[in-house]
Design an enzyme around this catalytic site. Sequence first.
Site, PDB file in Angstrom:
ATOM      1  CB  CYS A  39      -0.895  -0.005   1.234  1.00  0.00           C
ATOM      2  SG  CYS A  39      -1.798   1.527   1.407  1.00  0.00           S
ATOM      3  CD  GLN A  56     -16.870 -10.645  14.620  1.00  0.00           C
ATOM      4  OE1 GLN A  56     -15.885  -9.972  14.330  1.00  0.00           O
ATOM      5  NE2 GLN A  56     -17.091 -11.058  15.862  1.00  0.00           N
ATOM      6  CE1 TYR A 111     -21.154  -7.219  26.998  1.00  0.00           C
ATOM      7  CE2 TYR A 111     -20.841  -9.565  27.420  1.00  0.00           C
ATOM      8  CZ  TYR A 111     -20.826  -8.265  27.860  1.00  0.00           C
ATOM      9  OH  TYR A 111     -20.465  -7.992  29.151  1.00  0.00           O
ATOM     10  CD  GLU A 129     -26.020  -5.702  20.963  1.00  0.00           C
ATOM     11  OE1 GLU A 129     -25.141  -6.568  20.919  1.00  0.00           O
ATOM     12  OE2 GLU A 129     -25.780  -4.479  20.991  1.00  0.00           O
ATOM     13  CG  ASP A 151     -18.518 -11.731  20.098  1.00  0.00           C
ATOM     14  OD1 ASP A 151     -17.445 -11.116  20.261  1.00  0.00           O
ATOM     15  OD2 ASP A 151     -19.019 -11.932  18.975  1.00  0.00           O
ATOM     16  CB  CYS A 167     -11.908  -7.937  19.015  1.00  0.00           C
ATOM     17  SG  CYS A 167     -12.825  -6.748  19.993  1.00  0.00           S
TER      18      CYS A 167
HETATM   19  C1  LIG Z   1     -18.070  -7.739  19.350  1.00  0.00           C
HETATM   20  S1  LIG Z   1     -19.750  -7.375  19.137  1.00  0.00           S
HETATM   21  C2  LIG Z   1     -20.403  -8.998  19.019  1.00  0.00           C
HETATM   22  C3  LIG Z   1     -21.752  -9.122  18.354  1.00  0.00           C
HETATM   23  C4  LIG Z   1     -22.154 -10.519  17.896  1.00  0.00           C
HETATM   24  N1  LIG Z   1     -21.877 -11.534  18.853  1.00  0.00           N
HETATM   25  C5  LIG Z   1     -21.533 -10.858  16.559  1.00  0.00           C
HETATM   26  O1  LIG Z   1     -20.724 -11.791  16.442  1.00  0.00           O
HETATM   27  O2  LIG Z   1     -21.881 -10.167  15.579  1.00  0.00           O
HETATM   28  C6  LIG Z   1     -20.184  -6.805  20.701  1.00  0.00           C
HETATM   29  C7  LIG Z   1     -21.616  -6.389  20.848  1.00  0.00           C
HETATM   30  O3  LIG Z   1     -21.826  -6.040  22.214  1.00  0.00           O
HETATM   31  C8  LIG Z   1     -22.730  -4.941  22.281  1.00  0.00           C
HETATM   32  N2  LIG Z   1     -22.507  -4.349  23.610  1.00  0.00           N
HETATM   33  C9  LIG Z   1     -21.500  -3.547  24.030  1.00  0.00           C
HETATM   34  N3  LIG Z   1     -21.587  -3.316  25.358  1.00  0.00           N
HETATM   35  C10 LIG Z   1     -22.675  -4.001  25.801  1.00  0.00           C
HETATM   36  C11 LIG Z   1     -23.285  -4.185  27.073  1.00  0.00           C
HETATM   37  N4  LIG Z   1     -22.774  -3.622  28.152  1.00  0.00           N
HETATM   38  N5  LIG Z   1     -24.384  -4.954  27.155  1.00  0.00           N
HETATM   39  C12 LIG Z   1     -24.907  -5.531  26.045  1.00  0.00           C
HETATM   40  N6  LIG Z   1     -24.370  -5.402  24.808  1.00  0.00           N
HETATM   41  C13 LIG Z   1     -23.273  -4.651  24.691  1.00  0.00           C
HETATM   42  C14 LIG Z   1     -22.374  -4.093  21.079  1.00  0.00           C
HETATM   43  O4  LIG Z   1     -23.463  -3.289  20.705  1.00  0.00           O
HETATM   44  C15 LIG Z   1     -22.053  -5.179  20.037  1.00  0.00           C
HETATM   45  O5  LIG Z   1     -23.189  -5.525  19.303  1.00  0.00           O
END
Ligand SMILES: C[S@@+](CC[C@H](N)C(=O)[O-])C[C@H]1O[C@@H](n2cnc3c(N)ncnc32)[C@H](O)[C@@H]1O
Length: 469
Positions: free
Chosen positions: A99, A299, A328, A349, A394, A421
Amino acid sequence: MGKNKEKTKEQTNKQTNVQNQNRQRSMKSEQHEEVEINCLRLSSEGAGIGYDQGKATFVAGLLPGERGKVLITEKKKSWQRARLLSLEKEADERVEPPCCVFEVCGGCRLQHLNYAETLKWKERWVRDALERIGKINLEKVEVFPTMGMENPWRYRNKARLHQTFTGELGYYQEKSRETVEFPDCLLISETMNTWVQKIRETLKKAKLGIKSITFRENTKGEGMIIFDGLSKSELPGPVLSSLKQELNMDSRDTRMGSKIQSVWGINPSGIPELWWGQEFLTEEILGLTFKLSPLAFLQVNPLQTQKLYSTALDWAEITKESQVWDLYCGIGTISLVLAQKADKVWGIEENSYAISDAKINAEINHLDNVEFLQGKVEDVLLKVPETPDVVVLDPPRAGVHSRVLKRLIEVKPERIVYVSCDPGTLARDVGVLQKEGYQVQKVQPVDMFPWTQHVESIIMMTFSGKKGK
Ligand SMILES: C[S@@+](CC[C@H](N)C(=O)[O-])C[C@H]1O[C@@H](n2cnc3c(N)ncnc32)[C@H](O)[C@@H]1O
């Protein structure tokens, strides 16, 4: 090797010169102190670490085994940051970054390292975090090599660009709010790059100032464009018209160019407004269909997501009796994959748009053994009536809230599958669970974000303590 190596070194020095010119403005405030650094390892941010008179020195662009002349740019009590001026000794693992804005862009930090080495480094980072932060003894744990990609380019389904007051639209530079325009970002598809170019031209012509724009694309090449911090009433009518024209949005003939399906604006109060087209982008994952609205998480790497979810499903060892919590849960991707095998899945969520997508997704996939609850996991968890056999976590980068860990320790699921992550917060949380009788069985790093310093990991833990209470 000789000639290529020479070329690489020459090009690296040339790129370093460009980087230096780009940063001349900020040099005024810097302390001009040149030293030589032998790089010993990479930091979790992908910068080289060496020592200058016993002080840890972070140098972006320097690789382990290399020696470089550097300029100290920031001094703290126990560490300092420096900029690479020239390479004095080069590592065999160094490659030419493809890049042309790699040196200045904040997106990729590892394009100068060969791909196989980036995978090894990511595995080492995950191991190191688990041992150092989580105090996990990995001797009896199966830690698999990082799951890489066959072709680790053009994998991202999402790009967020920012505009400066001078009108440049690009990614943020490293540790800065200045942007860098790019002719062709190698992490996104050629199609998405075309959308970026067309939007740049349209915005320049219209002299329209915006905060940022997000592009999302599904695996069929269909796209969603999201303007941040702008309501439709602030958008000059001709801008949307010329966008439609430039991106061929009204044509049904998809051979003619883009397949933009919708244009959204997120108004200054943070509410999404559909300006044009369809409400959802649709994605297929492991044979299921998912609707995605503009502010919901998905993702970013579809190919690696399939591998990640397949591993989660495999390690969760779901049976038709299993009660599962998917904490989550986003738009319900993992919940629905698990619901195909489980008795019942609860998804929690906080994002209300994601949770309403999740409910639609359960419906369109004809899965009625899933219940989705909206709210912060730490607040909502007590409302779930059943106790789980399996819990999938997650969370975002910050990891799992201490109240959630406390609740898990009370209900003691047999198995916890933790997708993360951030190796640092993963290790911290897993360390807490280990103290309460959970044992880490398997660890799989997944290269969800090739060429960046980020790594996704999945860990499976089983309960080996006493089930009381
Ligand atoms: C890494 S993503 C994972 C989503 C899903 N498992 C996926 O694979 O697409 C983390 C998720 O946690 C939610 N989130 C963040 N803080 C949270 C909380 N305190 N309680 C509930 N959800 C939360 C975010 O909105 C997001 O959708």
